[in-house]
Design a protein around this motif. Structure first.
Motif, short mmCIF file in Angstrom:
data_model
loop_
_atom_site.label_atom_id
_atom_site.label_comp_id
_atom_site.label_asym_id
_atom_site.label_seq_id
_atom_site.Cartn_x
_atom_site.Cartn_y
_atom_site.Cartn_z
N THR A 1 0.83 -1.20 0.00
CA THR A 1 0.00 0.00 0.00
C THR A 1 0.87 1.25 0.00
O THR A 1 0.60 2.21 -0.75
CB THR A 1 -0.92 0.01 1.24
N THR A 2 1.89 1.27 0.82
CA THR A 2 2.78 2.43 0.89
C THR A 2 3.51 2.64 -0.42
O THR A 2 3.63 3.77 -0.91
CB THR A 2 3.80 2.26 2.04
N TRP B 1 1.13 4.05 -2.99
CA TRP B 1 0.83 5.43 -2.67
C TRP B 1 1.99 6.35 -3.06
O TRP B 1 1.79 7.42 -3.63
CB TRP B 1 0.54 5.55 -1.16
#
Length: 148
Positions: free
Chosen positions: A134-135, A138
């Motif tokens: 997810t990081t 992003w």
């Protein structure tokens, strides 16, 4: 502040100075070696106030402690109760050991291992990997917006 007088140091040692004056003397003693040496000598000269103890204080105190220890040992040493407790503990140990032997002979423990081998471990993505993915996505989106 000027040097502290011997009378003022004596009152400081005895704790008789008002709070404001006490703080001033403490601050001055931190900074002035001469007054600090006078303070040390004032402490050496200071005598403890007399405490009124009777002449038999020590012997009375020792006798009370001896009586308390004797009472404590009389209360704490209860041989029949400790023997009964040991017998009960030994009986519980024998029961647990006997049940363990019976379960081993019947194969109950083997069945537990077989059941645990049959269950499959799900192949799930760990929380750490999910957070990293997810990081990363992003940050990639943020990098794409900055490059535009």
């Amino acid at each position: 502040m000027e040097h502290v007088s011997k009378e003022q140091l004596a009152r400081f040692v005895e704790g008789e100075l008002p709070d404001a004056e006490n703080k001033l003397v403490e601050t001055h003693l931190d900074d002035c070696d001469i007054c600090f040496q006078l303070y040390v000598s004032a402490i050496d000269d200071w005598s403890m106030p007399e405490i009124g103890l009777s002449e038999t204080f020590t012997s009375e105190t020792v006798a009370k402690i001896t009586n308390q220890n004797a009472c404590y040992h009389a209360k704490s040493s209860n041989p029949p109760a400790s023997k009964a407790r040991k017998k009960q503990t030994f009986a519980h140990y024998l029961l647990a050991a006997g049940l363990t032997v019976v379960l081993m002979l019947t194969g109950a423990f083997q069945n537990v291992l077989t059941i645990s081998d049959q269950t499959s471990v799900k192949d799930e993505v760990s929380i750490t990997d999910q957070l990293m993915n997810t990081t990363t996505s992003w940050l990639d989106q943020l990098k794409g917006e900055i490059n535009r």
